[in-house]
Enzyme design. Structure first.
Site, mmCIF file in Angstrom:
data_model
loop_
_atom_site.group_PDB
_atom_site.id
_atom_site.type_symbol
_atom_site.label_atom_id
_atom_site.label_comp_id
_atom_site.label_asym_id
_atom_site.label_seq_id
_atom_site.Cartn_x
_atom_site.Cartn_y
_atom_site.Cartn_z
ATOM 1 N N SER A 112 48.822 48.927 42.245
ATOM 2 C CA SER A 112 47.821 47.832 42.074
ATOM 3 C C SER A 112 47.851 46.428 42.411
ATOM 4 O O SER A 112 48.319 45.994 43.558
ATOM 5 C CB SER A 112 47.527 47.961 40.294
ATOM 6 O OG SER A 112 46.325 47.376 40.323
ATOM 7 N N HIS A 113 48.191 45.292 41.489
ATOM 8 C CA HIS A 113 48.180 44.113 41.460
ATOM 9 C C HIS A 113 49.667 43.608 41.793
ATOM 10 O O HIS A 113 49.894 42.536 41.937
ATOM 11 C CB HIS A 113 47.362 43.320 40.662
ATOM 12 C CG HIS A 113 47.886 43.623 39.280
ATOM 13 N ND1 HIS A 113 47.800 44.823 38.724
ATOM 14 C CD2 HIS A 113 48.732 42.897 38.347
ATOM 15 C CE1 HIS A 113 48.399 44.905 37.542
ATOM 16 N NE2 HIS A 113 48.868 43.830 37.117
ATOM 17 N N ASP A 276 42.340 43.173 44.547
ATOM 18 C CA ASP A 276 43.792 43.022 44.486
ATOM 19 C C ASP A 276 44.342 44.189 45.552
ATOM 20 O O ASP A 276 43.765 44.611 46.337
ATOM 21 C CB ASP A 276 44.239 43.191 43.124
ATOM 22 C CG ASP A 276 43.753 44.774 42.639
ATOM 23 O OD1 ASP A 276 42.714 45.246 43.211
ATOM 24 O OD2 ASP A 276 44.475 45.199 41.790
ATOM 25 N N ASP A 278 45.245 47.182 45.279
ATOM 26 C CA ASP A 278 44.546 48.549 45.456
ATOM 27 C C ASP A 278 42.950 48.612 45.494
ATOM 28 O O ASP A 278 42.473 49.596 45.367
ATOM 29 C CB ASP A 278 45.263 49.621 44.642
ATOM 30 C CG ASP A 278 44.601 49.219 43.080
ATOM 31 O OD1 ASP A 278 44.421 48.324 42.794
ATOM 32 O OD2 ASP A 278 44.708 50.419 42.432
ATOM 33 N N ASP A 280 40.682 47.704 43.166
ATOM 34 C CA ASP A 280 40.109 48.149 41.746
ATOM 35 C C ASP A 280 39.476 46.621 40.952
ATOM 36 O O ASP A 280 39.278 46.761 39.719
ATOM 37 C CB ASP A 280 40.735 49.058 40.598
ATOM 38 C CG ASP A 280 42.235 48.630 40.367
ATOM 39 O OD1 ASP A 280 42.684 47.410 40.678
ATOM 40 O OD2 ASP A 280 42.848 49.384 39.488
ATOM 41 N N ARG A 281 40.407 45.355 41.050
ATOM 42 C CA ARG A 281 39.984 44.159 40.358
ATOM 43 C C ARG A 281 39.418 43.309 41.379
ATOM 44 O O ARG A 281 39.307 43.251 42.604
ATOM 45 C CB ARG A 281 41.555 43.511 40.035
ATOM 46 C CG ARG A 281 42.561 44.482 39.092
ATOM 47 C CD ARG A 281 43.506 43.807 38.654
ATOM 48 N NE ARG A 281 44.452 44.867 37.812
ATOM 49 C CZ ARG A 281 45.044 44.493 36.755
ATOM 50 N NH1 ARG A 281 45.012 43.160 36.276
ATOM 51 N NH2 ARG A 281 45.569 45.433 35.935
ATOM 52 N N LYS A 375 37.759 51.181 37.886
ATOM 53 C CA LYS A 375 37.234 49.852 38.069
ATOM 54 C C LYS A 375 37.170 49.662 39.529
ATOM 55 O O LYS A 375 38.008 50.161 40.438
ATOM 56 C CB LYS A 375 38.077 48.761 37.301
ATOM 57 C CG LYS A 375 39.627 48.976 37.698
ATOM 58 C CD LYS A 375 40.253 47.863 36.756
ATOM 59 C CE LYS A 375 41.696 47.855 36.761
ATOM 60 N NZ LYS A 375 42.282 48.880 35.866
#
Length: 542
Positions: A112-113, A276, A278, A280-281, A375
């Site tokens: 992710s982030h 971010d 991946d 999703d943010r 998300k």
């Protein structure tokens, strides 16, 4: 030829809220990735001949682990694998592909982030057939299997060409390399009024989107520049890089400072956003106006009906417990249910599947809806653009109108990162030990009305999640929440969430730091953060 390889367990493969995340060097150990993937497969039933979706955010080790996954999926009996071209699939796009293809599930390769590179982070997450993260009963089974695994199965075969769309065979399994962008972009075009947004941009509205050298670059170029007509160059840092250009791909005010500075300049664009690692943010910044993730959730929920995909209204709103109560007041005015869940998108998945909620959000910059089960950063940006186009107002004007209607939740999150795990655990244990004695006492934040350790009973299946964060509630409606995060890879991260509500007739234009200063002092008094961590200030404030 299928090979059965003897192995021994690793004792550190317990999935967190978003799968297993470790340093690249940990995943690169012999058998490490293979053990975890086999443990996932061993924990599932009924997938013989079924479809598996595989893709990731392009970070370092992504391609190598995808080849391992493909060979193991073939050896374990999957009938077909859909893999994103170049090994690329944003997390929301992977969720959509799982749902659209009727896949049994998917493996999303991402941290992710978190930063990427040979000395940084990697991750693997299993998503179930609804497109969402595996529920706790599945991740618990995976973890149990990692502790007893003694062999894994893998096909002795050549690597698949990931760079060209097409089909091939790996043993008895069909491998389809698919376009990772078009299907997702088509879905966005169904949900939002691209015509209105396109006309707004053609009329001179300017925007900047920072992909942070991460996965959303190809998606953003296709949607914002090609389909919506924004000028070439609107997408900043649009090429996904294995190390994210040596940047930290977390869309907050520290790591997206380039975008923030651009949006605070005299000649700032009308609208700025970022996503971010991946995808999703999200980060939303109007000209000279930063929007907190909690406020963004509330504004999106209050105005969702302006987008074609949500014109029928919302079934409900869900937020994670640490997220501010701004969305609660929107739900009350709309006359829909508000669900307060633990942190982790999988808790929203049950509500979405049951038709109990439509829009969900977390204070950690994650918002989404029932279109997928993750998300979705670009989704949030597009809904904001749809709202701006429909209301013909700036982001700053929309926020001022929202606060004047609902009041303002002054809010911040203080992260204390890379704390020794035993010290972080001791801090939380001490807090939990004093919960019962706090009501009626006072400190710099005022008088405490209640304190608890948040527990959640899922209204769809009755499952209970305990110890989700210590909440300190004050008589004036303010609160401080303490929670350890499960998304890091080194030590522990203490997150302190600080919130103060101001009614519509109160002072809605305070600086956030000034509004929250008494509660920041109260957090130190309650938890002795400095004493336990040795840190005089947070690592990051968002």
């Amino acid at each position: 030829m299928i090979q059965t390889v003897s192995t021994t367990p690793f004792n550190d493969q317990k999935p967190g809220t978003s799968g297993l995340r470790k340093k690249v060097k940990v995943f690169a150990q012999p058998h490490y990735a293979e053990n975890f993937v086999q443990s996932v497969f061993d924990s599932l039933e009924g997938f013989a001949g079924q479809t598996l979706v595989v893709g990731g955010d392009g970070r370092y080790l992504n391609r190598e682990v995808i080849q391992i996954v493909l060979k193991m999926a073939a050896a374990n009996g999957f009938g077909r694998v859909l893999v994103g071209q170049g090994g690329i699939l944003s997390t929301p796009a992977a969720s959509h592909l799982i749902r659209a293809s009727g896949a049994f599930g998917g493996l999303v390769l991402s941290a992710s982030h978190n930063p990427g590179g040979p000395d940084e982070d990697f991750g693997i997450k299993y998503n179930v057939g609804n497109g969402g993260p595996a529920p706790e009963k599945v991740t618990d089974a995976i973890h149990a299997r990692t502790l007893t695994i003694d062999q894994y199965r893998i096909l002795d075969a050549a690597d698949v060409d990931l760079d060209h769309i097409g089909t091939s065979r790996m043993g008895d399994m069909l491998v389809e390399v698919v376009d990772p962008v078009t299907g997702y972009a088509d879905l966005m075009e169904q949900l939002f009024d691209f015509g209105a947004i396109r006309a707004m941009i053609a009329g001179g509205f300017t925007l900047a989107f920072d992909s942070m050298s991460a996965v959303t670059g190809p998606y953003a170029v296709e949607i914002f520049e090609r389909r919506l007509g924004a000028p070439v160059g609107t997408v900043m840092n649009g090429t996904p890089l294995p190390d994210f250009g040596h940047h930290h791909p977390d869309p907050n005010l520290v790591h997206a400072k380039e975008l923030y500075d651009k949006m605070m300049a005299v000649d700032a664009p009308d609208f700025g956003a970022a996503s971010d690692g991946d995808g999703d943010r999200n980060l939303i910044i109007g000209r000279h106006c930063y929007v907190t993730p909690s406020d963004s959730l509330a504004v999106l929920a209050a105005n969702a009906h302006l987008a074609p995909g949500y014109k029928a209204g919302l079934k409900g709103i869900a937020r994670s417990m640490p997220t501010s109560g701004a969305a609660d007041r929107v739900a009350e005015k709309l006359g829909v249910a508000l669900y307060e869940t633990p942190t982790g998108w999988k808790f929203f998945g049950n509500l979405l599947d049951a038709g109990m909620a439509t829009i969900c959000g977390e204070e950690s910059a994650g918002t989404g809806s029932d279109h997928v089960r993750e998300k979705d950063g670009i989704w949030a940006v597009l809904l904001w653009l749809n709202i701006v186009a429909a209301r013909q107002q700036s982001v700053a004007a929309i926020m001022a109108d929202h606060w004047a209607t609902y009041g303002r939740n002054y809010y911040a999150r203080h992260d204390y990162e890379a704390i020794a795990t035993d010290r972080a655990d001791a801090l939380m244990a001490a807090l939990r030990g004093k919960i019962d004695s706090l009501a009626g006492t006072g400190n710099s934040g005022g008088t405490i009305s209640a304190a608890d350790d948040f527990a959640y009973t899922d209204p769809t299946d009755g499952s209970v999640s305990r110890n989700q964060g210590v909440r300190i509630l004050f008589e004036d409606g303010s609160r401080v929440v303490f929670r350890l995060s499960g998304t890091g890879t080194q030590g522990a991260t203490l997150r302190v969430y600080i919130e103060r509500y101001m009614a519509p007739d109160g002072d809605l234009n305070l600086a956030t730091g000034d509004a929250l200063a008494p509660l920041v002092a109260a957090a130190q008094e309650l938890a002795d953060i400095r004493g336990y961590t040795g840190m005089d200030a947070p690592s990051v404030i968002t």
